[in-house]
Design a protein around this motif. Structure first.
Motif, short mmCIF file in Angstrom:
data_model
loop_
_atom_site.label_atom_id
_atom_site.label_comp_id
_atom_site.label_asym_id
_atom_site.label_seq_id
_atom_site.Cartn_x
_atom_site.Cartn_y
_atom_site.Cartn_z
N GLU A 175 0.87 -1.18 0.00
CA GLU A 175 0.00 0.00 0.00
C GLU A 175 0.90 1.22 0.00
N LEU A 176 0.85 2.01 -1.08
CA LEU A 176 1.80 3.10 -1.25
C LEU A 176 1.08 4.43 -1.42
N TYR A 177 1.30 5.34 -0.47
CA TYR A 177 0.77 6.69 -0.54
C TYR A 177 1.86 7.59 -1.11
N PHE A 178 1.58 8.24 -2.23
CA PHE A 178 2.56 9.10 -2.87
C PHE A 178 2.70 10.41 -2.09
N SER A 179 3.91 10.97 -2.14
CA SER A 179 4.17 12.29 -1.57
C SER A 179 4.76 13.15 -2.68
N VAL B 7 8.94 -0.64 -7.97
CA VAL B 7 8.84 0.35 -6.90
C VAL B 7 10.03 0.25 -5.96
N GLU B 8 10.54 1.39 -5.57
CA GLU B 8 11.56 1.46 -4.53
C GLU B 8 10.88 2.04 -3.30
N VAL B 9 10.92 1.30 -2.19
CA VAL B 9 10.26 1.75 -0.97
C VAL B 9 11.24 1.80 0.19
N GLU B 10 10.93 2.67 1.13
CA GLU B 10 11.69 2.75 2.36
C GLU B 10 10.73 2.43 3.50
N ASN B 11 11.13 1.49 4.35
CA ASN B 11 10.32 1.10 5.50
C ASN B 11 10.75 1.97 6.68
N ARG C 244 5.98 1.64 8.06
CA ARG C 244 5.19 2.35 7.06
C ARG C 244 6.04 2.42 5.80
N LEU C 245 5.45 2.03 4.67
CA LEU C 245 6.19 2.02 3.41
C LEU C 245 6.09 3.37 2.72
N ILE C 246 7.24 3.99 2.49
CA ILE C 246 7.33 5.27 1.82
C ILE C 246 7.83 5.01 0.40
N PRO C 247 7.02 5.32 -0.63
CA PRO C 247 7.48 5.09 -2.00
C PRO C 247 8.49 6.16 -2.43
N ILE C 248 9.71 5.74 -2.71
CA ILE C 248 10.76 6.64 -3.18
C ILE C 248 10.59 6.87 -4.67
N SER C 249 10.40 5.77 -5.40
CA SER C 249 10.19 5.87 -6.85
C SER C 249 9.27 4.75 -7.32
N VAL C 250 8.53 5.08 -8.38
CA VAL C 250 7.67 4.11 -9.06
C VAL C 250 7.95 4.26 -10.54
N ASP C 251 8.34 3.16 -11.19
CA ASP C 251 8.62 3.18 -12.62
C ASP C 251 7.63 2.27 -13.32
N ILE C 252 6.87 2.84 -14.24
CA ILE C 252 5.91 2.04 -15.03
C ILE C 252 6.70 1.27 -16.07
N GLN C 253 6.58 -0.06 -16.07
CA GLN C 253 7.32 -0.94 -16.96
C GLN C 253 6.48 -1.23 -18.20
#
Length: 104
Positions: free
Chosen positions: A57-61, A86-90, A94-103
């Motif tokens: 579950e990723l909430y964008f910032s 997706v690159e996430v930081e825990n 809580r999972l913080i999305p650093i980057s999301v790349d559409i493949q």
């Protein structure tokens, strides 16, 4: 009075948990591949089913980088069924999305 408060609290927690798109998993910080199973535009939130069976579950910032083919794209480019990396930081589970790349 105390029993009524406890019942109200439990009902509120149940509604909150069941209205948030479903169960999600907490994973270690890292990079994951998967498929978008749900997009919540009003909340700038997505759910990603990873290849290893987790649901993220990723909430964008404002700091989340969203790209496709190396180019920055808007949140509106996301759709259910898209493959993403997706690159996430825990941070405190809580999972913080650093980057999301559409493949594609």
């Amino acid at each position: 009075m105390e029993k009524s408060f406890i019942k109200l609290f439990m009902l509120t927690m149940f509604i909150t948990m069941t209205s948030c798109g479903g169960e999600s998993d907490v994973v270690e910080s890292g990079t994951y591949q998967g498929t978008i199973s749900e997009v919540e535009p009003d909340r700038t939130e997505i759910y990603v089913e990873t290849t290893d069976g987790n649901t993220l579950e990723l909430y964008f910032s404002d700091e989340t980088r969203l790209t496709r083919n190396g180019q920055t794209v808007e949140f509106s480019a996301l759709e259910e069924g898209q493959r993403v990396e997706v690159e996430v930081e825990n941070i405190e589970d809580r999972l913080i999305p650093i980057s999301v790349d559409i493949q594609e």
